[in-house]
Design an enzyme around this catalytic site. Sequence first.
Site, PDB file in Angstrom:
ATOM      1  N   LYS A 118      37.908  17.541 -42.518  1.00 55.60           N
ATOM      2  CA  LYS A 118      37.474  18.875 -42.093  1.00 55.60           C
ATOM      3  C   LYS A 118      37.756  19.878 -43.211  1.00 55.60           C
ATOM      4  O   LYS A 118      36.897  20.660 -43.611  1.00 55.60           O
ATOM      5  CB  LYS A 118      38.242  19.271 -40.831  1.00 55.60           C
ATOM      6  CG  LYS A 118      37.869  20.623 -40.261  1.00 55.60           C
ATOM      7  CD  LYS A 118      38.854  21.109 -39.200  1.00 55.60           C
ATOM      8  CE  LYS A 118      39.008  20.145 -38.053  1.00 55.60           C
ATOM      9  NZ  LYS A 118      39.788  20.730 -36.922  1.00 55.60           N
ATOM     10  N   LYS A 130      49.106  17.710 -39.607  1.00 58.19           N
ATOM     11  CA  LYS A 130      49.182  18.166 -38.218  1.00 58.19           C
ATOM     12  C   LYS A 130      50.617  17.983 -37.765  1.00 58.19           C
ATOM     13  O   LYS A 130      51.338  17.137 -38.300  1.00 58.19           O
ATOM     14  CB  LYS A 130      48.266  17.320 -37.322  1.00 58.19           C
ATOM     15  CG  LYS A 130      47.903  17.998 -36.016  1.00 58.19           C
ATOM     16  CD  LYS A 130      46.769  18.973 -36.203  1.00 58.19           C
ATOM     17  CE  LYS A 130      46.443  19.765 -34.978  1.00 58.19           C
ATOM     18  NZ  LYS A 130      45.175  20.496 -35.149  1.00 58.19           N
ATOM     19  N   ASP A 170      47.473  25.417 -32.489  1.00 61.52           N
ATOM     20  CA  ASP A 170      46.569  24.443 -31.872  1.00 61.52           C
ATOM     21  C   ASP A 170      46.876  24.550 -30.375  1.00 61.52           C
ATOM     22  O   ASP A 170      47.373  25.600 -29.919  1.00 61.52           O
ATOM     23  CB  ASP A 170      46.827  23.023 -32.434  1.00 61.52           C
ATOM     24  CG  ASP A 170      45.719  22.030 -32.067  1.00 61.52           C
ATOM     25  OD1 ASP A 170      44.668  22.037 -32.718  1.00 61.52           O
ATOM     26  OD2 ASP A 170      45.895  21.248 -31.100  1.00 61.52           O
ATOM     27  N   THR A 213      37.588  29.937 -34.654  1.00 61.19           N
ATOM     28  CA  THR A 213      37.153  28.581 -34.306  1.00 61.19           C
ATOM     29  C   THR A 213      35.952  28.651 -33.350  1.00 61.19           C
ATOM     30  O   THR A 213      34.932  27.977 -33.563  1.00 61.19           O
ATOM     31  CB  THR A 213      38.299  27.768 -33.678  1.00 61.19           C
ATOM     32  OG1 THR A 213      39.456  27.914 -34.499  1.00 61.19           O
ATOM     33  CG2 THR A 213      37.935  26.303 -33.573  1.00 61.19           C
ATOM     34  N   ASN A 244      41.887  29.236 -26.634  1.00 57.36           N
ATOM     35  CA  ASN A 244      41.429  30.001 -27.796  1.00 57.36           C
ATOM     36  C   ASN A 244      39.996  29.647 -28.203  1.00 57.36           C
ATOM     37  O   ASN A 244      39.148  30.530 -28.365  1.00 57.36           O
ATOM     38  CB  ASN A 244      42.404  29.756 -28.962  1.00 57.36           C
ATOM     39  CG  ASN A 244      41.932  30.411 -30.235  1.00 57.36           C
ATOM     40  OD1 ASN A 244      41.216  29.806 -31.030  1.00 57.36           O
ATOM     41  ND2 ASN A 244      42.282  31.660 -30.426  1.00 57.36           N
ATOM     42  N   SER A 380      41.881  30.383 -41.707  1.00 56.01           N
ATOM     43  CA  SER A 380      43.272  30.176 -42.128  1.00 56.01           C
ATOM     44  C   SER A 380      43.341  30.130 -43.652  1.00 56.01           C
ATOM     45  O   SER A 380      44.248  30.708 -44.266  1.00 56.01           O
ATOM     46  CB  SER A 380      43.811  28.856 -41.571  1.00 56.01           C
ATOM     47  OG  SER A 380      44.254  29.003 -40.254  1.00 56.01           O
TER      48      SER A 380
END
Length: 448
Positions: A118, A130, A170, A213, A244, A380
């Site tokens: 990504k 992550k 997240d 997002t 979100n 970000s």
Amino acid sequence: MTPAEAKELKSFMKGLKHRNPHQSEFHQAVAEVAESVMPWYLQHEGMRRAQVLERITEPDRIVSFRVTWETDSGEIRANRAWRVQFSNALGPYKGGLRFHPTVNESVLKFLGFEQIFKNSLTGLPMGGAKGGSNFNPKGKSEREMMRFCHSLMTELHRHIGEDVDVPAGDIGVGSREISFLFGQYLRLENRWGGVLTGKGLAFGGSAVRTEATGWGCVYFCAEMLGHRDESLEGKRVAVSGSGNVALYGAQKLMEKGAKVLTLSDSGGFLHFPDGLGPEQWKAIRELKEERHGRLAEFGEGGEFHEDKRPWAVPCDIAMPCATQNELDLDDARQLVENGTKIVCEGANMPVTHDAAHFLRERDVLHAPGKASNAGGVSVSGLEQSQNAMRLSWEPDEVDRRLRRIMAEIHARCAADGERPDGGIDYVKGSNLAGFRKVAEALRAYGAV
Ligand code: NDP
Ligand code: 2IT
């Protein structure tokens, strides 16, 4: 896929499963990428000799630690937390933190692995990572959230840095949690750095990061439609989730003239047969974002369907924005039966492996999250740039850059995913375009 490619894929996946037992989500994420890139990989003997696929599927490192914290009533609790630093081939590790009881090493490895490609697709210099914890934020007071976040950062701070690893939010980690984490980082390090993204606007956050997002996902969907000379105007969209990504996705869909038919949470889904209205959107945002409430409590219209997912509602576009594997083969069959033409992922890997194959067979356009939800990490990346330059851009400037990045990602998917009939295989295109850059970097670095 030729028989030789299929054989190679099978043998590679067998080895991966053997090395990583009981990690089904990780196996699924790797299989999807490996299927897409295998023909290219086998045509490039140097890549194979350098075992690039084996190396890319092995994280650089995983830090695992205990987070001890105190409840409001004085009980001591301990949770497990991780940071999976998957690859810094293209830039400092970058990726969110998830707080949810389902978090384990397999889930974080799948998310960290997807994040590599990504981030590669965004064109910004970011590696993949992550992290998170099996901590359940549901029912916790604000003080408990604060104590948990402070305790987590007490360990995490030594593993991150603005040129090392830059976490963000997240599932279960929003602006409140990022603030608690950042505050503790400042206290421990005694220096200011853009070491987290999704920060508050008053202390180094970027305009449009909250919306990025969801908005980015809708921009990507508009590009998919534009490629077919269509637009979002009047399209019926089933959205899952009400966090979100779902909230700001729904907001942008309404702005573009689409009809948002559903939103959901882990208790069920709300159906708005005539489309969600702006006042209802505001009330749901307030319910979920401010009060951390349940959709079942929503009293301003919509029919609530307990313990059901929204995929049986007839729609032109499905936008899964909640969590992994939330749309399975039965759901995919139902969508196809109802005439759905596009599945555009806001969440990470929300479509199961067999459902994804079925959608492709039935010519449903399927945008995987690593392309369509890359707007969040893109902004970000822009937040990191602003922090490094010690300035902040106006919302219009950030939004303009976000739209451009989503259009570029679409173009990369189109270039690598072109089908003989002129259509686009978004799964193949995104995997190949994302993978190739990282593979070339690894080749160039030698034996690292
Ligand atoms: P939030 O925590 O804000 O919202 C998550 C939403 O999904 C909630 O409505 C939640 O319901 C629902 N949900 C979570 N887990 C489950 C589950 N196991 N079953 C059913 N519903 C569930 O998270 P985000 O909106 O930030 O993230 C949603 C997805 O988007 C995730 O896959 C994430 O990885 C991905 N993503 C997020 C980005 C970001 O910038 N935030 C960027 C790119 C991707 P409930 O309220 O009941 O818990
Ligand atoms: O899955 C994702 O891309 C995110 N949760 C956002 C990561 C980030 O660093 O902004």
